[in-house]
Design an enzyme around this catalytic site. Structure first.
Site, PDB file in Angstrom:
ATOM      1  N   TYR A 145     -65.797  22.338  -1.966  1.00  0.00           N
ATOM      2  CA  TYR A 145     -65.213  23.277  -3.145  1.00  0.00           C
ATOM      3  C   TYR A 145     -63.941  23.932  -2.501  1.00  0.00           C
ATOM      4  CZ  TYR A 145     -64.857  27.138  -6.627  1.00  0.00           C
ATOM      5  OH  TYR A 145     -65.136  27.576  -7.397  1.00  0.00           O
ATOM      6  N   LYS A 149     -59.959  23.577  -3.641  1.00  0.00           N
ATOM      7  CA  LYS A 149     -59.366  24.450  -5.245  1.00  0.00           C
ATOM      8  C   LYS A 149     -58.046  23.865  -4.558  1.00  0.00           C
ATOM      9  CE  LYS A 149     -62.184  25.148  -7.825  1.00  0.00           C
ATOM     10  NZ  LYS A 149     -61.470  25.678  -9.321  1.00  0.00           N
ATOM     11  N   ASN A 174     -65.840  36.650  -7.899  1.00  0.00           N
ATOM     12  CA  ASN A 174     -66.953  36.228  -7.525  1.00  0.00           C
ATOM     13  C   ASN A 174     -67.073  36.957  -9.376  1.00  0.00           C
ATOM     14  OD1 ASN A 174     -67.822  36.092  -5.160  1.00  0.00           O
ATOM     15  ND2 ASN A 174     -69.454  35.972  -6.137  1.00  0.00           N
ATOM     16  N   ARG A 186     -76.408  31.426  -8.341  1.00  0.00           N
ATOM     17  CA  ARG A 186     -75.445  32.237  -7.962  1.00  0.00           C
ATOM     18  C   ARG A 186     -76.440  33.949  -7.664  1.00  0.00           C
ATOM     19  NH1 ARG A 186     -70.043  31.252 -11.614  1.00  0.00           N
ATOM     20  NH2 ARG A 186     -71.070  29.748 -12.585  1.00  0.00           N
ATOM     21  N   SER A 189     -77.127  36.019 -11.229  1.00  0.00           N
ATOM     22  CA  SER A 189     -77.608  35.091 -12.302  1.00  0.00           C
ATOM     23  C   SER A 189     -79.769  34.993 -11.873  1.00  0.00           C
ATOM     24  CB  SER A 189     -77.316  33.469 -12.619  1.00  0.00           C
ATOM     25  OG  SER A 189     -76.986  33.306 -11.713  1.00  0.00           O
ATOM     26  N   THR A 210     -71.313  41.331   2.013  1.00  0.00           N
ATOM     27  CA  THR A 210     -70.944  41.775   1.009  1.00  0.00           C
ATOM     28  C   THR A 210     -69.872  40.643  -0.243  1.00  0.00           C
ATOM     29  OG1 THR A 210     -68.617  42.393   1.718  1.00  0.00           O
ATOM     30  CG2 THR A 210     -70.549  43.680   2.291  1.00  0.00           C
ATOM     31  N   PRO A 274     -69.745  33.886   3.289  1.00  0.00           N
ATOM     32  CA  PRO A 274     -69.082  34.557   3.860  1.00  0.00           C
ATOM     33  C   PRO A 274     -69.695  35.738   4.117  1.00  0.00           C
ATOM     34  CG  PRO A 274     -67.809  33.436   1.883  1.00  0.00           C
ATOM     35  CD  PRO A 274     -69.029  32.874   2.296  1.00  0.00           C
ATOM     36  N   ARG A 277     -66.192  40.435   1.376  1.00  0.00           N
ATOM     37  CA  ARG A 277     -65.400  39.567   0.018  1.00  0.00           C
ATOM     38  C   ARG A 277     -64.652  40.427  -0.883  1.00  0.00           C
ATOM     39  NH1 ARG A 277     -67.411  34.865  -2.994  1.00  0.00           N
ATOM     40  NH2 ARG A 277     -66.562  33.218  -0.976  1.00  0.00           N
TER      41      ARG A 277
HETATM   42  P1  NAD Z   1     -68.478  27.190 -15.083  1.00  0.00           P
HETATM   43  O1  NAD Z   1     -69.661  25.772 -13.866  1.00  0.00           O
HETATM   44  O2  NAD Z   1     -69.585  27.632 -16.148  1.00  0.00           O
HETATM   45  O3  NAD Z   1     -67.931  25.965 -15.909  1.00  0.00           O
HETATM   46  C1  NAD Z   1     -67.077  24.875 -15.513  1.00  0.00           C
HETATM   47  C2  NAD Z   1     -66.809  23.984 -16.239  1.00  0.00           C
HETATM   48  O4  NAD Z   1     -65.870  22.910 -16.080  1.00  0.00           O
HETATM   49  C3  NAD Z   1     -68.586  23.558 -16.787  1.00  0.00           C
HETATM   50  O5  NAD Z   1     -68.365  23.219 -18.169  1.00  0.00           O
HETATM   51  C4  NAD Z   1     -68.066  22.005 -16.072  1.00  0.00           C
HETATM   52  O6  NAD Z   1     -69.473  21.104 -17.282  1.00  0.00           O
HETATM   53  C5  NAD Z   1     -66.830  21.782 -16.447  1.00  0.00           C
HETATM   54  N1  NAD Z   1     -66.671  20.335 -16.016  1.00  0.00           N
HETATM   55  C6  NAD Z   1     -66.926  20.022 -14.269  1.00  0.00           C
HETATM   56  N2  NAD Z   1     -66.343  18.748 -14.047  1.00  0.00           N
HETATM   57  C7  NAD Z   1     -65.845  18.795 -15.047  1.00  0.00           C
HETATM   58  C8  NAD Z   1     -64.743  16.991 -14.730  1.00  0.00           C
HETATM   59  N3  NAD Z   1     -64.786  16.728 -14.222  1.00  0.00           N
HETATM   60  N4  NAD Z   1     -64.405  16.769 -16.199  1.00  0.00           N
HETATM   61  C9  NAD Z   1     -63.995  18.038 -17.285  1.00  0.00           C
HETATM   62  N5  NAD Z   1     -64.832  19.038 -17.590  1.00  0.00           N
HETATM   63  C10 NAD Z   1     -65.920  19.549 -16.126  1.00  0.00           C
HETATM   64  O7  NAD Z   1     -68.214  27.469 -14.521  1.00  0.00           O
HETATM   65  P2  NAD Z   1     -66.988  29.121 -14.464  1.00  0.00           P
HETATM   66  O8  NAD Z   1     -68.199  29.939 -14.183  1.00  0.00           O
HETATM   67  O9  NAD Z   1     -66.623  29.228 -15.913  1.00  0.00           O
HETATM   68  O10 NAD Z   1     -65.827  28.622 -13.447  1.00  0.00           O
HETATM   69  C11 NAD Z   1     -65.135  28.554 -14.156  1.00  0.00           C
HETATM   70  C12 NAD Z   1     -63.871  28.153 -13.123  1.00  0.00           C
HETATM   71  O11 NAD Z   1     -63.350  29.511 -12.817  1.00  0.00           O
HETATM   72  C13 NAD Z   1     -63.737  26.990 -11.936  1.00  0.00           C
HETATM   73  O12 NAD Z   1     -63.141  26.557 -11.914  1.00  0.00           O
HETATM   74  C14 NAD Z   1     -64.438  27.988 -10.761  1.00  0.00           C
HETATM   75  O13 NAD Z   1     -64.313  27.070  -9.884  1.00  0.00           O
HETATM   76  C15 NAD Z   1     -63.352  28.736 -11.218  1.00  0.00           C
HETATM   77  N6  NAD Z   1     -63.798  30.406 -10.516  1.00  0.00           N
HETATM   78  C16 NAD Z   1     -65.280  30.574 -11.132  1.00  0.00           C
HETATM   79  C17 NAD Z   1     -65.855  31.816 -10.625  1.00  0.00           C
HETATM   80  C18 NAD Z   1     -67.242  32.389 -10.820  1.00  0.00           C
HETATM   81  O14 NAD Z   1     -66.975  33.554 -10.251  1.00  0.00           O
HETATM   82  N7  NAD Z   1     -66.914  32.555 -11.679  1.00  0.00           N
HETATM   83  C19 NAD Z   1     -65.335  32.194  -9.165  1.00  0.00           C
HETATM   84  C20 NAD Z   1     -64.044  31.475  -8.520  1.00  0.00           C
HETATM   85  C21 NAD Z   1     -63.023  30.473  -9.214  1.00  0.00           C
HETATM   86  N1  UDP Z   2     -77.467  35.182  -2.137  1.00  0.00           N
HETATM   87  C1  UDP Z   2     -78.847  35.810  -2.118  1.00  0.00           C
HETATM   88  N2  UDP Z   2     -78.974  35.422  -2.463  1.00  0.00           N
HETATM   89  C2  UDP Z   2     -79.272  34.450  -4.008  1.00  0.00           C
HETATM   90  C3  UDP Z   2     -78.480  33.747  -4.424  1.00  0.00           C
HETATM   91  C4  UDP Z   2     -77.796  34.339  -3.331  1.00  0.00           C
HETATM   92  O1  UDP Z   2     -78.499  36.291  -0.763  1.00  0.00           O
HETATM   93  O2  UDP Z   2     -80.532  33.795  -4.272  1.00  0.00           O
HETATM   94  C5  UDP Z   2     -76.317  35.219  -1.461  1.00  0.00           C
HETATM   95  C6  UDP Z   2     -75.230  34.459  -0.860  1.00  0.00           C
HETATM   96  O3  UDP Z   2     -75.651  34.284   0.624  1.00  0.00           O
HETATM   97  C7  UDP Z   2     -73.787  35.042  -1.093  1.00  0.00           C
HETATM   98  C8  UDP Z   2     -74.217  35.443  -2.260  1.00  0.00           C
HETATM   99  O4  UDP Z   2     -74.856  36.257  -2.437  1.00  0.00           O
HETATM  100  O5  UDP Z   2     -74.241  35.799   0.348  1.00  0.00           O
HETATM  101  C9  UDP Z   2     -73.299  35.117  -3.449  1.00  0.00           C
HETATM  102  O6  UDP Z   2     -73.584  33.985  -3.416  1.00  0.00           O
HETATM  103  P1  UDP Z   2     -72.753  33.203  -4.966  1.00  0.00           P
HETATM  104  O7  UDP Z   2     -73.809  32.459  -4.476  1.00  0.00           O
HETATM  105  O8  UDP Z   2     -72.485  33.921  -5.840  1.00  0.00           O
HETATM  106  O9  UDP Z   2     -71.507  33.179  -4.637  1.00  0.00           O
HETATM  107  P2  UDP Z   2     -71.119  32.851  -3.608  1.00  0.00           P
HETATM  108  O10 UDP Z   2     -71.710  32.980  -2.131  1.00  0.00           O
HETATM  109  O11 UDP Z   2     -69.828  31.625  -3.908  1.00  0.00           O
HETATM  110  O12 UDP Z   2     -70.157  34.101  -3.351  1.00  0.00           O
END
Ligand code: NAD
Ligand code: UDP
Length: 311
Positions: A145, A149, A174, A186, A189, A210, A274, A277
């Site tokens: 990932y 990215k 996040n 996550r 959720s 954090t 991490p 953050r």
């Molecule tokens: P999500 O998983 O809910 O949405 C991603 C969508 O992309 C899904 O509908 C999935 O089916 C679709 N998808 C995945 N691979 C695909 C492919 N090869 N072709 C077509 N569709 C595809 O995630 P999200 O939280 O809505 O995130 C959206 C974007 O924002 C992502 O690019 C993610 O990396 C970025 N992002 C999100 C967060 C966050 O906290 N939500 C943080 C950082 C970056």
């Molecule tokens: N985390 C946790 N319990 C859970 C899910 C996640 O303690 O049930 C922690 C995880 O280890 C991380 C933080 O929460 O330190 C955020 O995790 P998430 O997967 O939401 O996002 P990311 O690590 O990609 O920021």
């Protein structure tokens, strides 16, 4: 003026909110999604909209359409989901970006990339500013990932420099809110679902790490403001809520707000998780006039209400 806008990943959590907002503003929206982590339920209320079109397509394969703007959001975002098939995650980030940039170049569309705070890896600079190059393990299990990215960002800036494609790069921190997948693993959720179901709250590590959590509506506002900046502004720009909380503080808030009696249980910290953050959003403030409006308590309240309807 009505614009024709493509959203890849439009059936996902953030994509569905973005589609709704752009349609409400009178635009025509084309959603492209392969439904890997997204689903029809997220966009079911948009399916009969006269200016919404939904296409099942995988962005690792080329796609041709005429639009004014492209929001490239397709990519699984939660660690457990992007690690299901790491090679596919890299393909989606890299080949997907190539396909969308090639399209943007051909049709002269503006294109926004959903990048991530994960480009900073386990950061040694705090809070993170856009000029920090990051601290990413290129062979760890988050690399599919993070490096995917990072490569996408490199593709975006080079299409801009070499081919004058109008690009915008958002480094998203996040983000949470209604329509998050309850099973995506996550932290927000997981904690809300565990609390509502009276199951143990799983703290990974000692819970002192954090994160800074941004509510979805604020993030969508940031996307749209970024897309509407002048062509000279490309980003990358951090989008996130600077409010920083330990995972234990988050658990405590969720327990209080749900009135749950769930117990905390401690589980091993995942590899390369991490330690801290927090976004520095000075650039977003000055260039986009943007900052989040919804604090963690208000956002959690709305998110808990949503999860009550589905779990
Ligand atoms: P999500 O998983 O809910 O949405 C991603 C969508 O992309 C899904 O509908 C999935 O089916 C679709 N998808 C995945 N691979 C695909 C492919 N090869 N072709 C077509 N569709 C595809 O995630 P999200 O939280 O809505 O995130 C959206 C974007 O924002 C992502 O690019 C993610 O990396 C970025 N992002 C999100 C967060 C966050 O906290 N939500 C943080 C950082 C970056
Ligand atoms: N985390 C946790 N319990 C859970 C899910 C996640 O303690 O049930 C922690 C995880 O280890 C991380 C933080 O929460 O330190 C955020 O995790 P998430 O997967 O939401 O996002 P990311 O690590 O990609 O920021």
């Amino acid at each position: 003026m009505k614009k024709k806008i493509l959203i890849t990943g439009g059936a996902g959590f953030l994509g569905s909110h973005l589609a709704e907002r752009l349609l409400n503003e009178g635009n025509e929206v084309i959603i492209v999604d392969n439904y890997f982590t997204g689903n029809k339920q997220n966009i079911i209320h948009l399916l009969n909209h006269p200016y919404c079109e939904v296409i099942r397509h995988d962005i690792t394969m080329s796609f041709y359409i005429e639009v004014d703007e492209i929001y490239n959001l397709a990519c699984p975002a939660s660690p457990i989901q992007y690690q299901v098939n790491p090679i596919k995650t890299i393909k989606t980030s890299v080949a997907g970006a190539l396909n969308m940039l090639g399209l943007a170049k051909r049709i002269k569309a503006k294109i926004l990339q959903a990048s991530t705070s994960e480009v900073y890896g386990d950061p040694q600079v705090h809070p993170q500013t856009e000029d920090y190059w990051g601290h990413v393990n290129p062979i760890g299990n988050r690399a599919c990932y993070d490096e995917g990215k990072r490569c996408a960002e490199a593709l975006f800036v080079n299409y801009h420099r070499q081919n004058q494609v109008r690009i915008k790069i958002a480094r998203i921190f996040n983000t949470y809110g209604p329509r998050m997948d309850p099973h995506d693993g996550r932290v927000i959720s997981n904690f809300i679902v565990q609390a509502l179901q009276g199951r143990d709250i799983t703290i990974y590590g000692d819970g002192s790490q954090t994160r800074s959590f941004c509510f979805a509506d604020d993030m969508i506002e940031g996307f749209i403001r970024l897309m509407n900046t002048g062509d000279q502004f490309t980003g990358p720009v951090n989008l996130g809520n600077p409010g920083e909380f330990t995972i234990l503080e988050l658990a405590d808030k969720v327990l209080k707000m749900t009135g749950s009696k769930s117990k905390l249980v401690y589980e091993p910290l995942p590899e390369d998780d991490p330690v801290k953050r927090q976004p520095d959003i000075s650039l977003a403030k000055s260039e986009l006039g943007w900052q989040p409006k919804i604090d963690l308590e208000d956002g959690l309240k709305k998110t808990i209400e949503y999860f009550k309807t589905i779990v």
